[in-house]
Design a protein around this motif. Structure first.
Motif, PDB file in Angstrom:
ATOM      1  N   TYR A 191      11.702  10.428  14.320  1.00 15.42           N
ATOM      2  CA  TYR A 191      11.218  10.998  15.204  1.00 15.42           C
ATOM      3  C   TYR A 191       9.965  11.760  15.176  1.00 15.42           C
ATOM      4  O   TYR A 191       8.568  11.361  15.655  1.00 15.42           O
ATOM      5  CB  TYR A 191      12.222  11.956  16.006  1.00 15.42           C
ATOM      6  N   GLY A 192       9.670  12.265  13.828  1.00 14.57           N
ATOM      7  CA  GLY A 192       9.089  13.220  13.314  1.00 14.57           C
ATOM      8  C   GLY A 192       7.918  12.521  12.555  1.00 14.57           C
ATOM      9  O   GLY A 192       6.175  13.128  12.713  1.00 14.57           O
ATOM     10  N   ARG A 193       8.486  11.326  12.452  1.00 11.59           N
ATOM     11  CA  ARG A 193       6.945  10.815  11.226  1.00 11.59           C
ATOM     12  C   ARG A 193       6.710   9.912  12.143  1.00 11.59           C
ATOM     13  O   ARG A 193       5.134   9.178  11.973  1.00 11.59           O
ATOM     14  CB  ARG A 193       8.496   9.839   9.587  1.00 11.59           C
ATOM     15  N   TYR A 220       9.986   1.328   9.019  1.00 18.81           N
ATOM     16  CA  TYR A 220      10.849   2.519   8.977  1.00 18.81           C
ATOM     17  C   TYR A 220      12.159   1.918   9.006  1.00 18.81           C
ATOM     18  O   TYR A 220      12.081   0.970   9.572  1.00 18.81           O
ATOM     19  CB  TYR A 220      10.595   3.161   9.333  1.00 18.81           C
ATOM     20  N   ASN A 221      12.735   1.393   7.911  1.00 12.63           N
ATOM     21  CA  ASN A 221      14.051   0.718   7.683  1.00 12.63           C
ATOM     22  C   ASN A 221      14.815   2.351   7.705  1.00 12.63           C
ATOM     23  O   ASN A 221      15.213   2.703   7.075  1.00 12.63           O
ATOM     24  CB  ASN A 221      13.984   0.236   6.645  1.00 12.63           C
ATOM     25  N   GLU A 278       0.832  -1.264   0.530  1.00 12.89           N
ATOM     26  CA  GLU A 278       0.422   0.316   0.107  1.00 12.89           C
ATOM     27  C   GLU A 278       1.055   1.532   0.074  1.00 12.89           C
ATOM     28  O   GLU A 278       1.822   1.250   0.793  1.00 12.89           O
ATOM     29  CB  GLU A 278      -0.835   0.076   1.767  1.00 12.89           C
ATOM     30  N   ALA A 279       0.486   2.337  -0.800  1.00  5.17           N
ATOM     31  CA  ALA A 279       1.103   3.343  -0.856  1.00  5.17           C
ATOM     32  C   ALA A 279       1.932   4.494  -0.272  1.00  5.17           C
ATOM     33  O   ALA A 279       2.332   5.151   0.018  1.00  5.17           O
ATOM     34  CB  ALA A 279       1.187   3.552  -2.624  1.00  5.17           C
ATOM     35  N   ALA A 280       0.468   4.020   0.348  1.00  3.37           N
ATOM     36  CA  ALA A 280      -0.070   5.237   1.401  1.00  3.37           C
ATOM     37  C   ALA A 280      -0.032   5.086   2.761  1.00  3.37           C
ATOM     38  O   ALA A 280      -0.777   3.783   2.777  1.00  3.37           O
ATOM     39  CB  ALA A 280      -1.595   5.650   1.193  1.00  3.37           C
ATOM     40  N   GLU A 281       0.712   5.215   3.551  1.00  5.16           N
ATOM     41  CA  GLU A 281       1.452   4.742   4.427  1.00  5.16           C
ATOM     42  C   GLU A 281       0.249   4.963   5.382  1.00  5.16           C
ATOM     43  O   GLU A 281       0.211   4.127   6.645  1.00  5.16           O
ATOM     44  CB  GLU A 281       2.526   6.307   5.366  1.00  5.16           C
TER      45      GLU A 281
END
Ligand code: 5AD
Ligand code: SF4
Length: 480
Positions: free
Chosen positions: A100-102, A86-87, A75-78
């Motif tokens: 951290y922001g995301r 998150y790698n 799914e492209a939309a997180e």
């Protein structure tokens, strides 16, 4: 047993050897994903975001390989995905800040979507301080693992499904390499191939040796086997990956040089192009130059990180070459291959860097005339020797030097790149152009991009293109 399609039964005992054990957990994970699928009334989805280098990009393909195999779809939309991963990268501080922001944003999404799973992996997770912070303040994260145990992803997913708590599994280092696990390539026609892991150089600013561990090379037979399989599956270009490919093979039971490995890979029928990164100037051998020069498949491009042009700073950086040695190496490479494209990495504002030191860097840039250069502002990484060095440079001084360097690099690169105008060169078509769907984007042997009229039937094909017009760092062309 065919490892890519093994015959595993869940009623038998959990295998202790790898990769059999992971194939067992893949089967087990499938049962959990099937259950989730029933609950949701649709197939669950994942979204993997990669930060940082090509090594991480390749690792992400391994994660995707497992996720698809156990029943997830992409799914492209997180914010819509059921499993977000998150790698991460930690080479510079701003990479950490972005994560951290995301994560803050993801927390809000997860509050509305409590079944969402969040996994974090990659270099940043190898830092104990980071994991401590996540454990305390980011309780909504479900799974944390590191760079050394990424091969255990299927097993970790199963642990996650079976536990309500945050699952954390980080290893300090490892000497093992697990072969023959699934992976899902982003491109059908090209692929990264790890040839070694870790780094033993300990450049004084760099955190990589601490988070990626000691250098270890893959067995050449495993590398060749992987590339042969990739070629059979449609790959025409490989990028051999390692932090310092020029020291490949030193730790093998039967030592082998990188140049020897390249010659073996060259023999693989159907493979058209070979690229590699990264080269450390101190280890780049005459043998390698000779092999490149005589090769039909190795691309005429070398990424040769300079980091600084000042011998004094290079010494403090523990790079183990001088300005003069670097320039001599460039001369030798250019004498052997006048048409080679050279790119580099440069750090501005290393502790103690004076204006004179910086001018030495500019001098190398002007002498070498790189096709392109990645310029970085020095970032203090806790735990590295440079972090505690005296004379950390003020941000305004760094910013001024950085701007001057960038301008020089860009002016030179526009001049250097334009020399091919009017020539016909072969491009490997990679994609439809992002901005104009009537164009395709291809990569030339020297790593420059060319955009030209075409459609998706050209993707993955090598085509001859006339380079009509240079636009700074790419070309507009026409197929001939
Ligand atoms: N600060 C700035 N740049 C760095 N790099 C590595 N560590 C740091 C740091 N602490 C750069 C180097 C390397 C590239 C991958 O990242 O230039 O070649
Ligand atoms: Fe870092 Fe130096 Fe190793 Fe590259 S060679 S990963 S810059 S320590």
């Amino acid at each position: 047993m065919n490892m890519m399609n093994p015959d595993i039964s869940l009623s038998s005992e959990i295998p202790e050897t790898e990769p059999e054990r992971q194939y067992y957990y893949i089967e087990k994970a499938k049962t959990y994903v099937a259950k989730l699928s029933e609950e949701l009334g649709r197939r669950p989805t994942f979204c993997v975001t990669t930060f940082g280098c090509q090594m991480n990009a390749r690792d992400s393909e391994k994660l995707v390989g497992i996720l698809e195999r156990i029943g997830y779809t992409e799914e492209a939309a997180e914010e819509k995905a059921d499993f977000v991963i998150y790698n991460t990268c930690t080479v510079r501080e701003n990479a950490n800040m972005r994560v951290y922001g995301r994560l803050g944003q993801l927390n809000r999404v997860k509050k509305k979507n409590p079944h969402m799973m969040i996994g974090l992996c990659g270099c940043m997770m190898q830092e104990p301080k980071v994991v401590e912070k996540l454990r305390k303040s980011y309780r909504f994260v479900d799974l944390i693992f590191g760079t050394h145990n990424i091969y255990k992803f299927a097993e970790l997913i199963v642990t996650c499904f079976e536990s309500k708590r945050m699952v954390i599994d980080i290893w300090k280092d490892t000497d093992r390499i697990v072969e023959d696990l699934p992976s899902e390539r982003k491109f059908s026609f090209k692929s990264g191939v790890n040839i070694m892991f870790g780094c033993n150089n300990f450049c004084s600013y760099c955190i990589v040796p601490y988070v990626r561990g000691r250098e270890r090379s893959r067995d050449p037979r495993a590398i060749i086997r992987e590339i042969e399989r990739l070629v059979a599956d449609g790959v025409v270009e490989v990028m051999l990956l390692g932090q310092n490919v020029n020291s490949y093979g030193k730790t093998l039971e039967e030592p082998m040089t990188f140049a020897e490995l390249l010659q073996e890979i060259e023999k693989i029928e159907g493979l058209k192009r070979i690229r590699f990164m990264t080269s450390h100037p101190k280890d780049l051998s005459d043998e390698l130059i000779e092999v490149m020069k005589n090769s039909k498949k190795i691309c005429r491009h070398l990424h040769l990180p300079m980091q600084s042009g000042s011998t004094e700073i290079l010494k403090k950086m523990n790079r183990r070459y001088t300005k003069e040695q670097y320039l001599e190496l460039v001369t030798k490479i250019r004498e052997a291959m006048p048409d080679i494209s050279l790119t580099t990495d440069i750090i501005v504002g290393f502790p103690g860097e004076t204006e004179e030191d910086f001018l030495e860097t500019l001098d190398v840039v002007q002498k070498v005339r790189y096709d392109s250069a990645f310029t970085f502002i020095y970032s203090k990484r806790t735990g590295t020797p440079a972090a505690t060095m005296e004379n950390q440079i003020p941000q305004d001084v760094i910013k001024d030097r950085f701007d001057r360097l960038l301008e020089e690099v860009q002016n030179i690169s526009a001049e250097v790149c334009s020399v091919h105008t009017g020539k016909i060169m072969t491009a490997l078509v990679e994609s439809i152009n992002d901005h104009d769907a009537s164009l395709v984007t291809g990569r030339l042997n020297n790593n420059l991009l060319v955009h030209f009229p075409g459609d998706e039937t050209l993707i993955g094909k090598l085509v001859d293109v006339k380079l009509d017009e240079c636009k700074g760092f790419y070309y507009i062309g026409t197929q001939v």
